[in-house]
Enzyme design. Structure first.
Site, PDB file in Angstrom:
ATOM      1  N   LYS A 165      51.722  51.796  -7.546  1.00 14.18           N
ATOM      2  CA  LYS A 165      51.445  53.042  -6.660  1.00 14.18           C
ATOM      3  C   LYS A 165      51.905  52.723  -5.319  1.00 14.18           C
ATOM      4  CE  LYS A 165      50.273  54.845 -10.425  1.00 14.18           C
ATOM      5  NZ  LYS A 165      51.358  55.340 -11.481  1.00 14.18           N
ATOM      6  N   LYS A 265      53.812  63.812 -20.017  1.00 13.32           N
ATOM      7  CA  LYS A 265      52.470  63.606 -20.249  1.00 13.32           C
ATOM      8  C   LYS A 265      51.699  64.822 -20.810  1.00 13.32           C
ATOM      9  CE  LYS A 265      51.438  60.494 -16.061  1.00 13.32           C
ATOM     10  NZ  LYS A 265      51.519  60.558 -14.649  1.00 13.32           N
TER      11      LYS A 265
HETATM   12 MG    MG Z   1      53.501  58.912 -12.061  1.00 17.65          MG
END
Ligand code: MG
Length: 375
Positions: A165, A265
């Site tokens: 990230k 997702k």
């Molecule tokens: Mg992502």
């Protein structure tokens, strides 16, 4: 078969350690998960879990699932849970949008369809490909050195795919990518996940500065249009994550060549029924996929593994197991787990994993109103 009762449970799941992404803009210490138990007149019971990644990541929050259940659950009582298109249409008529709130209900119906037919959800979603799915690590935003230490911890547990990230600070991001990229080992894959933190200008600055590294970038900017503009000026593959919700989004991504990869997702896209549609469109379009849930326990992770393992491995890049970041575990030792850096859909019917009795505490709601769970 008819749905006779729906029972909701809420579970707070603290993270083992605080987690930051999007350049530190977003910080998480606890997830709010909702478990849906659907009872039927046959005695079969199905389970689904809905767990947004906190309430600052997407337009979704745990309490929103429970609020939406007030209108979704009554619309489902009396329906046949095996008829997934009917189930989803009933939810869409009762409450347009709110895909994340519908996901656990849809998943619980897939669990029931599997239990009723004696098949694992992986078989109903297309059939199991034997090769397991690589699990991506999830490396919190930090200094380049600390991020590499965390990658090494995951390597020791078999991980070969890493989602690092980054975002917000151009110079630090270039430093991170060079530091992590130089330490990449043969056979490893690293995806730099920006979580929408860059402006198009920042994206161009960073991505063109690291053109000599084999990097992939996930959701570099806020909108699909911004990502499209960036895509036109970089050699690096781009993955779209947060801005993929509907089939219409995916059509735009494919038609405009915005990304070579998408992250499907389950919670964000509305459950297994809608995720399967996206998966199939990706297969037809040559788009690589990450398939996972937005967050949650082993129940959510396992639902995603059924879709992942029924997807041809050539276009299935990786998955993720949120269970590794949170506690408590409602089904210890069962469901999809890390197996040397890979995950499988478990054997058994439906999802192949139910929460342990009592692991979720007392119900927070029972439909029809005034009922009690039949445990
Ligand atoms: Mg992502």
């Amino acid at each position: 078969m008819q749905i006779s009762k729906i029972v909701l449970y809420g579970l707070s799941m603290p993270l083992h350690r605080p987690y930051r992404l999007s350049g530190g803009r977003l910080r998480f210490t606890e997830l709010d998960s909702t478990f849906v138990r659907i009872e039927t007149d046959t005695g079969l019971v199905g389970w689904g879990e809905g767990c947004p990644w906190g309430h600052t990541y997407l337009p979704a929050h745990g309490a929103g699932i429970r609020a939406a259940a007030e209108v979704l659950a009554p619309a489902l009582i009396g329906l046949d849970p095996r008829r997934l298109e009917h189930v989803n249409r009933a939810m869409d008529l009762a409450l347009p949008g709110h895909l994340y709130a519908k996901a656990p209900f849809d998943i619980a119906c897939w669990d029931l369809l599997g239990k009723a037919t004696g098949l694992g959800a992986v078989e109903l979603l297309g059939g199991r490909f034997e090769r397991p799915t690589p699990i991506a690590s999830s490396i919190s935003t930090d200094t380049p050195e600390s991020m590499l230490v965390e990658i090494d911890e995951y390597r020791a547990r078999g991980y070969r795919v890493h989602s690092a990230k980054i975002g917000a600070d151009v110079h630090l991001d270039i430093e991170r990518i060079r530091h992590l990229g130089a330490a990449l080992r043969p056979g490893e894959l690293i995806i730099y996940d920006v979580n929408r933190a860059w402006t198009p200008m920042q994206a161009r600055q960073v991505m063109n500065a690291v053109h000599d590294f084999p990097a992939m970038f996930e959701q570099p900017c806020e909108t699909l249009d911004q990502c499209a503009a960036v895509r036109a000026s970089t050699i690096h593959p781009i993955s779209i994550d947060e801005r993929l919700e509907t089939l219409d989004d995916l059509r735009r991504i494919v038609d405009r060549g915005i990304g070579e990869i998408v992250n499907i997702k389950l919670n964000r896209v509305g459950g297994l029924t809608r995720a399967r549609r996206l998966r199939d469109f990706c297969l037809a379009s040559g788009i690589s996929m990450l398939i996972m849930d937005t967050g949650g326990s082993v129940i959510a992770d396992t639902a995603a593994q059924h879709l992942a393992q029924s997807t041809p491995p050539e276009l299935r890049l990786a998955t993720w197991l949120c269970q590794e970041l949170v506690h408590p575990d409602p089904a210890p030792g069962r469901g999809s787990r890390n197996e040397a850096g890979c995950a499988r859909a478990p054997p058994g019917t439906g999802l192949g994993v139910d929460p342990d009795p009592g692991a979720l505490g007392e119900p927070v709601a029972v439909f029809p109103d005034g009922g009690a769970p039949t445990i």
